[in-house]
Scaffold this active site. Sequence first.
Site, PDB file in Angstrom:
ATOM      1  N   ASP A 163       0.783  -1.093   0.035  1.00  0.00           N
ATOM      2  CA  ASP A 163       0.025   0.025   0.014  1.00  0.00           C
ATOM      3  C   ASP A 163       0.649   1.191  -0.028  1.00  0.00           C
ATOM      4  O   ASP A 163       0.476   2.141  -0.682  1.00  0.00           O
ATOM      5  CB  ASP A 163      -1.089  -0.012   1.164  1.00  0.00           C
ATOM      6  CG  ASP A 163      -0.334  -0.281   2.656  1.00  0.00           C
ATOM      7  OD1 ASP A 163       0.990  -0.708   2.577  1.00  0.00           O
ATOM      8  OD2 ASP A 163      -1.053  -0.117   3.352  1.00  0.00           O
ATOM      9  N   ASP A 182       7.274   3.776   3.049  1.00  0.00           N
ATOM     10  CA  ASP A 182       7.542   5.026   3.810  1.00  0.00           C
ATOM     11  C   ASP A 182       9.519   5.022   4.178  1.00  0.00           C
ATOM     12  O   ASP A 182       9.948   5.319   2.997  1.00  0.00           O
ATOM     13  CB  ASP A 182       6.930   5.050   5.094  1.00  0.00           C
ATOM     14  CG  ASP A 182       6.835   6.417   5.747  1.00  0.00           C
ATOM     15  OD1 ASP A 182       7.758   7.455   5.450  1.00  0.00           O
ATOM     16  OD2 ASP A 182       6.263   6.374   7.082  1.00  0.00           O
ATOM     17  N   GLY A 234      10.908   2.188   4.579  1.00  0.00           N
ATOM     18  CA  GLY A 234      11.552   1.049   3.930  1.00  0.00           C
ATOM     19  C   GLY A 234      11.698  -0.059   4.731  1.00  0.00           C
ATOM     20  O   GLY A 234      12.241  -1.132   3.798  1.00  0.00           O
ATOM     21  N   THR A 282       9.663  -2.150   5.900  1.00  0.00           N
ATOM     22  CA  THR A 282       8.997  -3.101   5.538  1.00  0.00           C
ATOM     23  C   THR A 282       9.339  -3.914   4.210  1.00  0.00           C
ATOM     24  O   THR A 282       9.427  -5.042   4.333  1.00  0.00           O
ATOM     25  CB  THR A 282       7.466  -2.846   5.506  1.00  0.00           C
ATOM     26  OG1 THR A 282       7.268  -2.022   6.903  1.00  0.00           O
ATOM     27  CG2 THR A 282       6.304  -3.636   5.590  1.00  0.00           C
ATOM     28  N   LYS A 337       6.892   7.215  -0.492  1.00  0.00           N
ATOM     29  CA  LYS A 337       7.492   8.661   0.045  1.00  0.00           C
ATOM     30  C   LYS A 337       9.000   8.685  -0.221  1.00  0.00           C
ATOM     31  O   LYS A 337       9.602   8.249   0.699  1.00  0.00           O
ATOM     32  CB  LYS A 337       7.056   8.885   1.342  1.00  0.00           C
ATOM     33  CG  LYS A 337       5.626   8.778   1.959  1.00  0.00           C
ATOM     34  CD  LYS A 337       5.394   9.034   3.445  1.00  0.00           C
ATOM     35  CE  LYS A 337       3.801   9.119   3.791  1.00  0.00           C
ATOM     36  NZ  LYS A 337       3.626   8.824   5.128  1.00  0.00           N
ATOM     37  N   ASP A 339      -4.526   2.457   7.124  1.00  0.00           N
ATOM     38  CA  ASP A 339      -5.272   2.594   8.335  1.00  0.00           C
ATOM     39  C   ASP A 339      -4.461   3.395   9.353  1.00  0.00           C
ATOM     40  O   ASP A 339      -3.452   3.768   9.216  1.00  0.00           O
ATOM     41  CB  ASP A 339      -5.418   1.339   9.143  1.00  0.00           C
ATOM     42  CG  ASP A 339      -3.987   0.691   9.587  1.00  0.00           C
ATOM     43  OD1 ASP A 339      -3.126   0.541   8.823  1.00  0.00           O
ATOM     44  OD2 ASP A 339      -3.787   0.616  10.762  1.00  0.00           O
TER      45      ASP A 339
HETATM   46  P1  IMP Z   1       7.975   1.672   6.344  1.00  0.00           P
HETATM   47  O1  IMP Z   1       8.329   0.243   6.777  1.00  0.00           O
HETATM   48  O2  IMP Z   1       8.397   2.647   7.089  1.00  0.00           O
HETATM   49  O3  IMP Z   1       7.956   1.835   4.907  1.00  0.00           O
HETATM   50  O4  IMP Z   1       6.514   1.611   6.526  1.00  0.00           O
HETATM   51  C1  IMP Z   1       5.764   0.848   5.595  1.00  0.00           C
HETATM   52  C2  IMP Z   1       4.389   0.430   6.502  1.00  0.00           C
HETATM   53  O5  IMP Z   1       3.987   1.621   7.480  1.00  0.00           O
HETATM   54  C3  IMP Z   1       3.250   0.351   5.340  1.00  0.00           C
HETATM   55  O6  IMP Z   1       3.260  -0.921   4.952  1.00  0.00           O
HETATM   56  C4  IMP Z   1       2.069   0.675   6.060  1.00  0.00           C
HETATM   57  O7  IMP Z   1       1.512  -0.215   6.752  1.00  0.00           O
HETATM   58  C5  IMP Z   1       2.543   1.780   7.000  1.00  0.00           C
HETATM   59  N1  IMP Z   1       2.603   3.165   6.904  1.00  0.00           N
HETATM   60  C6  IMP Z   1       3.506   3.992   6.463  1.00  0.00           C
HETATM   61  N2  IMP Z   1       3.149   5.252   6.172  1.00  0.00           N
HETATM   62  C7  IMP Z   1       1.636   5.100   6.349  1.00  0.00           C
HETATM   63  C8  IMP Z   1       0.946   6.287   6.094  1.00  0.00           C
HETATM   64  O8  IMP Z   1       0.849   7.607   5.839  1.00  0.00           O
HETATM   65  N3  IMP Z   1      -0.521   5.875   6.366  1.00  0.00           N
HETATM   66  C9  IMP Z   1      -0.687   4.747   7.034  1.00  0.00           C
HETATM   67  N4  IMP Z   1       0.175   3.601   7.083  1.00  0.00           N
HETATM   68  C10 IMP Z   1       1.432   3.916   6.716  1.00  0.00           C
HETATM   69 MG    MG Z   2       1.416  -2.097   4.886  1.00  0.00          MG
END
Ligand code: IMP
Ligand code: MG
Length: 176
Positions: A101, A104, A106, A108, A132, A160
């Site tokens: 989805d 952000d 990274g 995940t 992002k 969410d």
């Molecule tokens: P990352 O691991 O920092 O890239 O974050 C990724 C995960 O955080 C995504 O799969 C989302 O579940 C959640 N996430 C990051 N940014 C947002 C946002 O703006 N709204 C909702 N969920 C977010």
């Molecule tokens: Mg997610």
Amino acid sequence: MKEVNGKQFEIAIDAKTIDKIVSTMAVSISNDLKGTKPIFIIVLNGSFIFASDLIKQISIDCEVAFLKVTSYRGTQSIGEVTKVMELTEKIEGRTIVIIEDIVDGGNTIEYLYNTLKSHNPKDIKIATLFFKPQTYKKNIPIDYAGHNPGNDFIVGYGLDYDGLGRNSMEVYKLKQ
Ligand code: IMP
Ligand code: MG
């Protein structure tokens, strides 16, 4: 305006715009991956609505599989990623497309990429509805990125805030 979990959100992207972003991506993926019979790895929970709309518009032979990870609490990423569901299909020797989805920081996507790579797929592509790049800290290439929502925290269309707010056709941003 809408309230999710006690916070105020305002409309950021309407349904028609999302539709266009998703259709454009479906065409690109279908063209690029012709003949590879890809497996789309749908990352639960956030990407289920996006994946559903995207895959309906994929015009080549493909399969789907599901994986569930968690990493986010509230409106800030906690960094650590946990796998809570095992992959449902065999991916060895296959072209896979990870459907997210939002990417952000990274953490995940890096976790997913490394975990899936250990199953020896032939090729790994990443498709995310939202990206992002300004906060992305990893080197893994994001092959298909639909839209940059800026630095806003967004909900809706599957995304969410603490489990709530997924159920809408449009995307909302946190009101500052
Ligand atoms: P990352 O691991 O920092 O890239 O974050 C990724 C995960 O955080 C995504 O799969 C989302 O579940 C959640 N996430 C990051 N940014 C947002 C946002 O703006 N709204 C909702 N969920 C977010
Ligand atoms: Mg997610």
